[in-house]
Design a protein around this motif. Structure first.
Motif, PDB file in Angstrom:
ATOM      1  N   SER B  81      18.519  43.879  60.400  1.00 44.88           N
ATOM      2  CA  SER B  81      18.391  42.605  59.697  1.00 44.88           C
ATOM      3  C   SER B  81      17.829  41.563  60.644  1.00 44.88           C
ATOM      4  N   THR B  82      17.337  40.466  60.050  1.00 44.68           N
ATOM      5  CA  THR B  82      16.781  39.387  60.862  1.00 44.68           C
ATOM      6  C   THR B  82      17.831  38.844  61.820  1.00 44.68           C
ATOM      7  N   LYS B  83      19.040  38.751  61.320  1.00 41.41           N
ATOM      8  CA  LYS B  83      20.122  38.215  62.149  1.00 41.41           C
ATOM      9  C   LYS B  83      20.314  39.087  63.387  1.00 41.41           C
ATOM     10  N   ILE B  85      18.100  41.097  64.782  1.00 36.03           N
ATOM     11  CA  ILE B  85      16.951  40.955  65.687  1.00 36.03           C
ATOM     12  C   ILE B  85      17.116  39.703  66.519  1.00 36.03           C
ATOM     13  N   TRP B  86      17.522  38.646  65.844  1.00 41.15           N
ATOM     14  CA  TRP B  86      17.715  37.379  66.526  1.00 41.15           C
ATOM     15  C   TRP B  86      18.765  37.524  67.632  1.00 41.15           C
TER      16      TRP B  86
END
Ligand SMILES: Nc1ncnc2c1ncn2[C@@H]1O[C@H](COP(=O)(O)OP(=O)(O)O)[C@@H](O)[C@H]1O
Ligand SMILES: [Mg+2]
Lengths: 244, 225
Positions: B81-83, B85-86
């Motif tokens: 998820s983007t989270k 990756i962040w």
């Protein structure tokens, strides 16, 4: 003709600090003969250390030339300068500048490692030198475990490791008490006489006066005057009497 | 000792001498070395735990399991998820900055030593090589410990989230491409963590060491920390 070992020609050193330019050396011309004991005298900030750095190839002059053994130092390659520092000069500093991760013995062997001397030979030489400076029983102590005077003795032994022809000493007694300082001066003087090394010492320690062959007075980056031994002897009396 | 021949070139030291000097230095400065190494360990532990936690999540997700407490995010889609990756990027930045800083400090406090060695005849290259060896060793050992700690952390978190199922689907090896999105697996992450830690430590130390070695010794020795 005298055997000139160090010669400076119009040596200028400027330090740039922001937009200000500070002229620490303002055209120094001196000639030093082989085997001499020379003291650079002058108040703090007069440029003694700066000149010391120029003669010892620890920094480059802004203008002018330094010749050692007739060799123009600015024409040397990096590798030649390293070899020069390694073989020709022994440096002694006010703050000793020992490597605190190496024992007294390890400090003395380091310049010999750089010179490519075999392990056996350098151990023997280090022991001999440390014996000579009176630290035979402290060889494997770290600098932190030694007194100021003892550290300076290690520095002297280290300076002699590769049989330099010049000893450069920048206020070697400034951090020491009077008696210890006297011992260090006597030790350096002994090397000067017994081994014929040229000694160039920056100082404002008056004890240095009576061991010097000549005294170069430095003021504001200029040579103010040069006094010979015979002139000095008269003045030592004066100093004892009235000061300046 | 009379008029000598022209000045020769300084010799290059055999590698073994550099190795000896650098290990001796690490040994005597043991306390300080440990602190520097701990900086590397922390950075890598953080990065590896975040990354591996993610990896474990993916592996179990694929196996059809859901985290028991993954409440605020319904991951319908597979993959990172983007989270996440962040989070991984953030931990990578923390790791890079932390290691670079700890190496930079370790070198800066040794400027005087660098200047002194040059007074005694050290070549610039020798000084750099010394720091390269020391930091390479510190980087590798620090990062290995960090990667293991990070793995342990991720496993404990995984146990909390998935229970013993974790061990049935544990992503030890890289997944093959036909099983959905490519995963690196635990072993590769540990290896990458070690390499990254070592590279960061070596760059973080040899760059400032190189700059200090280029300085005239008088300048290097003036530096007070
Ligand atoms: N690296 C430097 N940068 C800026 N100024 C310097 C530097 N080194 C010396 N100076 C200045 O140059 C002058 C001469 O300094 P120095 O040679 O150290 O004097 P001394 O050794 O006689 O006390 C002083 O004013 C000093 O502040
Ligand atoms: Mg000075």
């Amino acid at each position: 003709m005298a055997d000139i070992v160090v010669k400076t020609e119009d040596v200028v050193k400027e330090y740039r600090m922001g937009s200000n330019i500070l002229r620490a050396l303002d055209g120094i011309n001196i000639e030093i003969e082989r085997g001499e004991y020379i003291s650079l005298m002058g108040p703090s900030g007069s440029g003694k250390s700066t000149l010391f750095n120029m003669i010892g190839a620890l920094d480059r002059p802004t203008e002018g030339r330094v010749y050692i053994d007739g060799q123009n130092m600015s024409q040397l390659s990096q590798k030649q300068i390293a070899a020069f520092r390694c073989h020709r000069v022994g440096y002694i500093f006010q703050s000793y500048n020992l490597l605190h991760v190496r024992s007294a013995h390890g400090n003395v062997t380091l310049p010999m490692i750089f010179a490519g001397i075999s392990e056996k030979q350098r151990n023997e030489k280090a022991e001999k030198l440390l014996d000579m400076v009176g630290l035979g029983d402290r060889m494997y102590h770290l600098p932190d475990e030694l007194s100021g005077g003892q550290r300076q003795r290690v520095a002297i032994a280290r300076a002699l490791a590769n049989d330099p022809s010049i000893i450069l000493a920048d206020e070697p007694t400034a951090n020491l008490d009077t008696i210890t300082g006297r011992e260090i001066i006597d030790l350096i003087k002994r090397l000067n006489i017994e081994q014929g090394v040229t000694v160039i010492s920056a100082t404002h320690d008056l004890k240095m006066l009576d061991v010097s062959d000549r005294i170069v007075d430095i003021r504001d980056g200029l040579v103010e005057r040069i006094r010979n031994r015979d002139e000095i002897e008269i003045e030592v009396g004066e100093v004892g009497g009235e000061g300046e | 000792m009379q008029q000598r021949t022209p000045i020769e070139e300084q010799i290059d030291l055999p590698f073994i001498e550099s190795l000896r000097i650098s290990f001796q230095s690490l040994k005597i400065r043991f306390g300080r070395s440990i602190i520097t190494t701990a900086g590397i360990t922390l950075g890598i532990a953080f990065l590896v735990s975040v990354w591996m936690n993610n990896e474990i999540g993916l592996a179990l997700q694929e196996s059809g399991r859901q985290s028991t407490i993954n409440t605020f995010e319904e991951t319908a889609e597979q993959g990172i998820s983007t989270k996440d990756i962040w989070l991984i990027i953030m931990s990578l930045i923390v790791c890079v900055v932390g290691i670079a800083n700890s190496m930079l400090m370790a070198v800066t406090e040794r400027f005087r030593e660098i200047g002194t060695m040059k007074c005694l005849g050290a070549l610039d290259g020798f000084v750099v090589r010394l720091f390269l060896l020391e930091s390479g060793f510190q980087g590798f050992s620090g990062a290995l410990i960090g990667a293991l700690i990070g793995t342990l952390g991720a496993v404990l978190l995984g146990l909390k989230d998935y229970g013993l199922d974790l061990f049935f689907y544990f992503p030890l090896l890289p997944s093959s491409p036909e099983d959905g999105p490519m995963q690196l697996g635990v072993i590769v992450i540990i290896l990458l963590g070690c390499i990254l830690g070592m590279i960061l430590a070596v760059i973080g130390s040899s760059f400032p060491a190189w700059r200090a070695a280029k300085l005239p010794p008088a300048e290097a020795m003036r530096t007070e920390v």
